[in-house]
Design an enzyme around this catalytic site. Sequence first.
Site, mmCIF file in Angstrom:
data_model
loop_
_atom_site.group_PDB
_atom_site.id
_atom_site.type_symbol
_atom_site.label_atom_id
_atom_site.label_comp_id
_atom_site.label_asym_id
_atom_site.label_seq_id
_atom_site.Cartn_x
_atom_site.Cartn_y
_atom_site.Cartn_z
ATOM 1 N N ASN A 1 0.796 -1.220 0.000
ATOM 2 C CA ASN A 1 0.000 0.000 0.000
ATOM 3 C C ASN A 1 0.835 1.279 0.000
ATOM 4 O O ASN A 1 0.298 2.375 0.076
ATOM 5 C CB ASN A 1 -0.987 0.007 1.166
ATOM 6 N N CYS A 2 2.153 1.163 -0.122
ATOM 7 C CA CYS A 2 3.046 2.322 -0.177
ATOM 8 C C CYS A 2 3.030 2.892 -1.598
ATOM 9 O O CYS A 2 3.238 2.165 -2.571
ATOM 10 C CB CYS A 2 4.461 1.903 0.226
ATOM 11 N N ASP A 3 2.796 4.191 -1.733
ATOM 12 C CA ASP A 3 2.730 4.824 -3.052
ATOM 13 C C ASP A 3 4.027 4.658 -3.842
ATOM 14 O O ASP A 3 4.003 4.403 -5.042
ATOM 15 C CB ASP A 3 2.406 6.312 -2.924
ATOM 16 N N ARG B 1 4.317 1.117 -5.115
ATOM 17 C CA ARG B 1 3.419 0.933 -6.264
ATOM 18 C C ARG B 1 4.017 1.548 -7.528
ATOM 19 O O ARG B 1 3.987 0.956 -8.608
ATOM 20 C CB ARG B 1 2.050 1.550 -5.985
#
Length: 117
Positions: free
Chosen positions: A10-12, A15
């Site tokens: 879920n880390c930008d 991603r």
Amino acid sequence: MSIKVYGIPNCDTVRKARKWLEQQSVPFDFHDVRAEPVQPTIIQAWLEQLGVEKVINKRSTAWRELSAAQQHIASNADAIKLLQQHPTLMKRPLLDCHGTLCAGFNDKQWQAALEQA
């Protein structure tokens, strides 16, 4: 040995890095450090190659939530223990490209690591 990316899904930035690798058609394995703890020997290799300052993100929320005693890292053993207890402290993502390590996402740095492999 394959290309491995360590991080949390879920880390930008993780991603973004994963998407970049996919756009470059680079096959890789993703290792979710929360779901599956990283082995101490692997963390030791990170610390030896990159150093504590590049592996542990001291600007993170997780770091600020630690006590002063926990933030005191006197040895690699302390850093390993801390990263196993708090995997989100690692600088994300961490790329292991056939033994060449890159902490954090920088497309030029990652491209250079891929070309060396």
